[in-house]
Design a protein around this motif. Structure first.
Motif, PDB file in Angstrom:
ATOM      1  N   PHE A 123       2.514  -8.765  -0.736  1.00  0.00           N
ATOM      2  CA  PHE A 123       3.138  -9.387   0.435  1.00  0.00           C
ATOM      3  C   PHE A 123       3.576 -10.834   0.156  1.00  0.00           C
ATOM      4  O   PHE A 123       4.097 -11.500   1.046  1.00  0.00           O
ATOM      5  CB  PHE A 123       2.183  -9.361   1.627  1.00  0.00           C
ATOM      6  N   VAL A 124       3.368 -11.313  -1.065  1.00  0.00           N
ATOM      7  CA  VAL A 124       3.806 -12.669  -1.392  1.00  0.00           C
ATOM      8  C   VAL A 124       5.328 -12.747  -1.366  1.00  0.00           C
ATOM      9  O   VAL A 124       5.920 -13.704  -0.874  1.00  0.00           O
ATOM     10  CB  VAL A 124       3.256 -13.107  -2.767  1.00  0.00           C
ATOM     11  N   ASP A 125       5.988 -11.734  -1.914  1.00  0.00           N
ATOM     12  CA  ASP A 125       7.445 -11.676  -1.973  1.00  0.00           C
ATOM     13  C   ASP A 125       7.967 -10.468  -1.205  1.00  0.00           C
ATOM     14  O   ASP A 125       7.232  -9.497  -0.966  1.00  0.00           O
ATOM     15  CB  ASP A 125       7.930 -11.576  -3.422  1.00  0.00           C
ATOM     16  N   GLU A 126       9.230 -10.508  -0.858  1.00  0.00           N
ATOM     17  CA  GLU A 126       9.919  -9.342  -0.314  1.00  0.00           C
ATOM     18  C   GLU A 126      10.523  -8.539  -1.486  1.00  0.00           C
ATOM     19  O   GLU A 126      10.841  -9.112  -2.521  1.00  0.00           O
ATOM     20  CB  GLU A 126      11.045  -9.795   0.625  1.00  0.00           C
ATOM     21  N   THR A 305       8.264   5.107  -2.968  1.00  0.00           N
ATOM     22  CA  THR A 305       8.707   3.730  -3.151  1.00  0.00           C
ATOM     23  C   THR A 305       7.609   2.917  -3.828  1.00  0.00           C
ATOM     24  O   THR A 305       6.480   2.875  -3.352  1.00  0.00           O
ATOM     25  CB  THR A 305       9.065   3.075  -1.804  1.00  0.00           C
ATOM     26  N   LEU A 306       7.951   2.291  -4.931  1.00  0.00           N
ATOM     27  CA  LEU A 306       6.984   1.547  -5.732  1.00  0.00           C
ATOM     28  C   LEU A 306       7.091   0.051  -5.465  1.00  0.00           C
ATOM     29  O   LEU A 306       8.185  -0.516  -5.469  1.00  0.00           O
ATOM     30  CB  LEU A 306       7.226   1.814  -7.217  1.00  0.00           C
ATOM     31  N   HIS A 307       5.942  -0.579  -5.237  1.00  0.00           N
ATOM     32  CA  HIS A 307       5.870  -2.029  -5.036  1.00  0.00           C
ATOM     33  C   HIS A 307       4.898  -2.611  -6.061  1.00  0.00           C
ATOM     34  O   HIS A 307       3.752  -2.172  -6.160  1.00  0.00           O
ATOM     35  CB  HIS A 307       5.365  -2.359  -3.630  1.00  0.00           C
ATOM     36  N   MET A 308       5.364  -3.602  -6.803  1.00  0.00           N
ATOM     37  CA  MET A 308       4.493  -4.314  -7.743  1.00  0.00           C
ATOM     38  C   MET A 308       4.769  -5.803  -7.622  1.00  0.00           C
ATOM     39  O   MET A 308       5.929  -6.212  -7.536  1.00  0.00           O
ATOM     40  CB  MET A 308       4.739  -3.834  -9.177  1.00  0.00           C
ATOM     41  N   PRO A 309       3.729  -6.617  -7.608  1.00  0.00           N
ATOM     42  CA  PRO A 309       3.960  -8.063  -7.520  1.00  0.00           C
ATOM     43  C   PRO A 309       4.637  -8.579  -8.773  1.00  0.00           C
ATOM     44  O   PRO A 309       4.581  -7.947  -9.839  1.00  0.00           O
ATOM     45  CB  PRO A 309       2.545  -8.634  -7.366  1.00  0.00           C
ATOM     46  N   ALA A 310       5.294  -9.729  -8.651  1.00  0.00           N
ATOM     47  CA  ALA A 310       5.841 -10.389  -9.829  1.00  0.00           C
ATOM     48  C   ALA A 310       4.720 -10.620 -10.838  1.00  0.00           C
ATOM     49  O   ALA A 310       3.544 -10.713 -10.479  1.00  0.00           O
ATOM     50  CB  ALA A 310       6.469 -11.723  -9.432  1.00  0.00           C
ATOM     51  N   ARG A 312       3.555 -13.085 -12.410  1.00  0.00           N
ATOM     52  CA  ARG A 312       2.646 -14.215 -12.217  1.00  0.00           C
ATOM     53  C   ARG A 312       1.686 -13.999 -11.061  1.00  0.00           C
ATOM     54  O   ARG A 312       0.682 -14.709 -10.940  1.00  0.00           O
ATOM     55  CB  ARG A 312       3.427 -15.513 -12.037  1.00  0.00           C
ATOM     56  N   PHE A 313       1.978 -13.024 -10.188  1.00  0.00           N
ATOM     57  CA  PHE A 313       1.061 -12.708  -9.094  1.00  0.00           C
ATOM     58  C   PHE A 313       0.227 -11.460  -9.386  1.00  0.00           C
ATOM     59  O   PHE A 313      -0.559 -11.025  -8.549  1.00  0.00           O
ATOM     60  CB  PHE A 313       1.837 -12.533  -7.795  1.00  0.00           C
ATOM     61  N   SER A 314       0.423 -10.877 -10.581  1.00  0.00           N
ATOM     62  CA  SER A 314      -0.399  -9.733 -10.988  1.00  0.00           C
ATOM     63  C   SER A 314      -1.750 -10.192 -11.511  1.00  0.00           C
ATOM     64  O   SER A 314      -2.780  -9.590 -11.215  1.00  0.00           O
ATOM     65  CB  SER A 314       0.328  -8.920 -12.074  1.00  0.00           C
ATOM     66  N   VAL A 315      -1.741 -11.256 -12.282  1.00  0.00           N
ATOM     67  CA  VAL A 315      -2.996 -11.813 -12.800  1.00  0.00           C
ATOM     68  C   VAL A 315      -3.663 -12.637 -11.696  1.00  0.00           C
ATOM     69  O   VAL A 315      -3.091 -12.843 -10.625  1.00  0.00           O
ATOM     70  CB  VAL A 315      -2.725 -12.675 -14.045  1.00  0.00           C
ATOM     71  N   ASP A 316      -4.873 -13.126 -11.967  1.00  0.00           N
ATOM     72  CA  ASP A 316      -5.586 -13.901 -10.948  1.00  0.00           C
ATOM     73  C   ASP A 316      -4.772 -15.136 -10.559  1.00  0.00           C
ATOM     74  O   ASP A 316      -4.274 -15.868 -11.418  1.00  0.00           O
ATOM     75  CB  ASP A 316      -6.951 -14.330 -11.476  1.00  0.00           C
ATOM     76  N   ASN A 317      -4.655 -15.368  -9.260  1.00  0.00           N
ATOM     77  CA  ASN A 317      -3.872 -16.486  -8.743  1.00  0.00           C
ATOM     78  C   ASN A 317      -4.324 -16.769  -7.317  1.00  0.00           C
ATOM     79  O   ASN A 317      -5.003 -15.953  -6.690  1.00  0.00           O
ATOM     80  CB  ASN A 317      -2.377 -16.153  -8.787  1.00  0.00           C
TER      81      ASN A 317
END
Length: 347
Positions: A123-126, A305-310, A312-317
């Protein structure tokens, strides 16, 4: 979660990355991660070294996040912080800092489960998924498949019984003489390898006695790699070092393929079982190119529908902690100063 919320300052210190982020105006205003290189020579995270590094890094990291967001500390409306799961000492550094800020500013404290943070990282990005959605969390410490409903309700559909996927990547990398963390090394090496050269077992276990879509056992896959590396040189009449040099990329490719196919296969079955068409893959291992390619191929072929974070937001942040806190605050969920660290917390 509304754009009218005052800014949220989020802190993440569950393992070996010191992170801070600011969520303001319904969007991510800044995200800063200070990685700890001190662990590279040890082949894994050393808890005591991690907590000491957090103590050195957390204040400058928070200051940088506020400066990059252009938000003065006095304008922050709430402090969010990871309280578990994770390393006890590392969690306590973040919690102590967050509590001190919340108390000093007289503003709410919002505790966030690190695993929920990964789930809500999409949900960080659209664009982001609609509720309910399926979520596969794959990281160094966790492998978990859940059905995510509104109100932070999670229905478990499967999990690892032993090693997490990321942990297996690290251990296999060590067997292949690669560096730490192992995931990026295996990913790069596998790109030049042939996954068909070695037959490795699937880490997926079908659980006929429960409602689980599937459980996983990555320790078995890791052991298969170990036996391959130990036994194949003699069968080929080669010295171990020479054999490994000639076959390292193929072994890496075979391992990555076996892990990716099992994870994506479980997702496909979960879509068919639940009828839910929005799917998310989160956590550090979601940055793996083999897993991403397999998931994209399956989603295209099967229509989900596949959703994956960018990356830099996949690793701990801390961005994922901030957006999760925004949801919690909008729902009226805050914590008091008795919030404690829960190193073994589950989703």
């Amino acid at each position: 979660m509304t754009p009218e919320q005052p800014p949220i300052l989020a802190i993440e210190s569950s393992c070996d990355d010191t992170a801070a982020a600011v969520w303001a105006g319904g969007r991510l205003a800044s995200s800063v991660v200070a990685s700890q290189r001190v662990h590279e020579g040890w082949g894994g995270v050393v808890p005591e070294l991690a907590s000491r590094a957090h103590q050195r890094l957390i204040v400058p990291t928070v200051k940088t996040a506020l400066e990059e967001a252009g938000v003065p500390l006095a304008e922050v409306g709430a402090i969010a912080v990871t309280y578990g799961p994770g390393l006890a000492g590392s969690l306590l550094v973040g919690l102590s800092t967050a509590k001190g800020l919340a108390l000093g500013l007289g503003i709410p404290l919002i505790g966030v489960n690190h695993l929920e943070g990964h789930v809500y990282s999409v949900f960080v990005d659209e664009p982001h998924p609609a509720f309910p959605f399926l979520c596969l969390t794959v990281s160094g410490g966790h492998t978990l498949l859940t059905l995510v409903r509104e109100g932070f309700v999670h229905e478990e559909l499967g999990r690892t019984r032993d090693d997490a996927a990321g942990e297996a990547f690290d251990k296999v990398a060590r067997l292949l003489g690669l560096g730490y963390p192992g995931g990026p090394h295996i990913d790069r090496l596998a790109a030049s390898g042939d996954a068909t050269q070695f037959a490795l077992p699937s880490p997926r276990i079908t659980n006929h006695k429960s409602r689980s879509v599937a459980d996983f056992s990555f320790s078995g896959l890791k052991t298969a790699v170990r036996y391959t590396v130990a036994d194949a040189p003699e069968a080929a009449g080669m010295a171990p070092d020479a054999w490994l040099e000639a076959n390292r990329a193929d072994v890496a490719a075979a391992f990555q393929h076996a892990a990716s196919e099992a994870l994506v296969g479980a997702l496909s079955d979960a879509v068919r079982q639940t009828g839910v068409q929005d799917v998310a893959i989160v956590g550090g291992v979601s940055a793996n190119s083999g897993l991403r390619a397999a998931a994209q191929e399956a989603s295209g072929a099967e229509g989900w529908t596949l959703h994956m974070p960018a990356m830099r937001f996949s690793v701990d942040n801390a961005a994922m902690i901030a957006v999760t806190a925004a949801f919690k605050w909008a729902a009226g969920e805050t914590d008091d100063l008795s919030l404690g660290a829960e190193p073994s917390l589950k989703l």
